[in-house]
Design a protein around this motif. Structure first.
Motif, PDB file in Angstrom:
ATOM      1  N   ALA A  23       6.668  -4.338  -4.833  1.00  0.00           N
ATOM      2  CA  ALA A  23       5.637  -5.317  -4.462  1.00  0.00           C
ATOM      3  C   ALA A  23       4.521  -4.664  -3.644  1.00  0.00           C
ATOM      4  N   LEU A  24       4.882  -3.797  -2.692  1.00  0.00           N
ATOM      5  CA  LEU A  24       3.872  -3.134  -1.869  1.00  0.00           C
ATOM      6  C   LEU A  24       3.007  -2.195  -2.704  1.00  0.00           C
ATOM      7  N   ARG A  25       3.635  -1.465  -3.616  1.00  0.00           N
ATOM      8  CA  ARG A  25       2.855  -0.566  -4.470  1.00  0.00           C
ATOM      9  C   ARG A  25       1.940  -1.352  -5.400  1.00  0.00           C
ATOM     10  N   ALA A  26       2.385  -2.518  -5.833  1.00  0.00           N
ATOM     11  CA  ALA A  26       1.544  -3.364  -6.687  1.00  0.00           C
ATOM     12  C   ALA A  26       0.329  -3.880  -5.924  1.00  0.00           C
ATOM     13  N   ARG A  27       0.469  -4.049  -4.591  1.00  0.00           N
ATOM     14  CA  ARG A  27      -0.654  -4.505  -3.772  1.00  0.00           C
ATOM     15  C   ARG A  27      -1.552  -3.360  -3.325  1.00  0.00           C
ATOM     16  N   GLY A  28      -1.275  -2.141  -3.766  1.00  0.00           N
ATOM     17  CA  GLY A  28      -2.139  -1.014  -3.468  1.00  0.00           C
ATOM     18  C   GLY A  28      -1.723  -0.170  -2.287  1.00  0.00           C
ATOM     19  N   VAL A  29      -0.540  -0.443  -1.699  1.00  0.00           N
ATOM     20  CA  VAL A  29      -0.055   0.372  -0.581  1.00  0.00           C
ATOM     21  C   VAL A  29       0.579   1.633  -1.166  1.00  0.00           C
TER      22      VAL A  29
END
Length: 242
Positions: A23-29
């Protein structure tokens, strides 16, 4: 039963941690350190919850433990007030994504570019190639200008004063043609020429053009100043001085 509860808790923590990472990687983190901090915190929360359920199952009363933990938490809260403030601010920044690595900001009057967004502090680089560490609470609680939040357009201004004996129509036309001919400006936005002030020894004009990279404002401002200087000189217009 206690062992099964702990094992199930560990499995749930593992699965939820993987879901959080995606989820965090999907949000650009993209910072792995930040992702690991979030995953570890969630891991500890889930394990603590499972441990509490397991202890309650085997007949241990947790009320006394919670009471002692509450007093300890109050003491730690006072001792770590600034750290927790920066931590919570980091969570807010990472969640909202209003500021991200690569953004150009103005913080406390200083022009900076965000290098790394951490859980406690943000690392930024100034126009003088200095790296500064900014506490996250200073960003969340203060007024911050983000020049690249929705787009990277930046309005570049130059102020120039001419003598009172100048032909003002010629001055305006010269400045307009000079600004319009700039190859590096954003073509979608027309230059703006404004007579801004009747000074003590000059009539002051402001020339405004748009650029696509605010981080290079000093370079483009120098180019704009030089171009205006030579254009006025060729037109026979005197730049005033006391």
């Amino acid at each position: 039963i206690f062992a099964v509860i702990i094992a199930a808790t560990w499995l749930v923590s593992f699965l939820v941690g993987k879901a959080l990472t995606r989820a965090l990687r999907a949000r650009g983190v993209k910072d792995e350190g930040t992702i690991e901090v979030f995953r570890r915190l969630l891991h500890y929360v889930i394990l603590a919850t499972g441990l509490a359920i397991g202890l309650q199952t085997v007949g241990i009363n947790l009320a006394a433990l919670f009471a002692a933990g509450a007093f300890m938490a109050i003491g730690l809260g006072f001792a770590m007030q600034n750290i927790m403030q920066n931590f919570v601010s980091g969570v807010i920044l990472l969640t909202e994504r209003s500021i991200k690595p690569g953004d150009v900001l103005q913080i406390e009057g200083r022009f900076v570019r965000v290098q790394k967004l951490g859980i406690r502090a943000t690392i930024a680089r100034t126009l003088d190639e200095e790296e500064i560490i900014v506490p996250n609470s200073a960003i969340v609680q203060g007024t911050v200008i983000n020049y690249t939040l929705q787009d990277s357009l930046y309005r570049l201004r130059c102020t120039v004063g001419v003598t009172y004996g100048s032909d003002m129509a010629l001055v305006r036309n010269t400045l307009q043609e000079t600004a319009a001919a700039l190859k590096w400006r954003v073509r979608a936005k027309e230059p703006v020429i404004l007579l801004t002030e009747f000074g003590d020894s000059s009539v002051n004009f402001t020339v405004a053009v748009w650029i696509e990279n605010p981080w290079q404002l000093r370079k483009f401002r120098s180019m704009l100043n030089e171009t205006i200087w030579w254009a006025l000189k060729e037109a026979g217009i005197t730049i005033a001085f006391p």
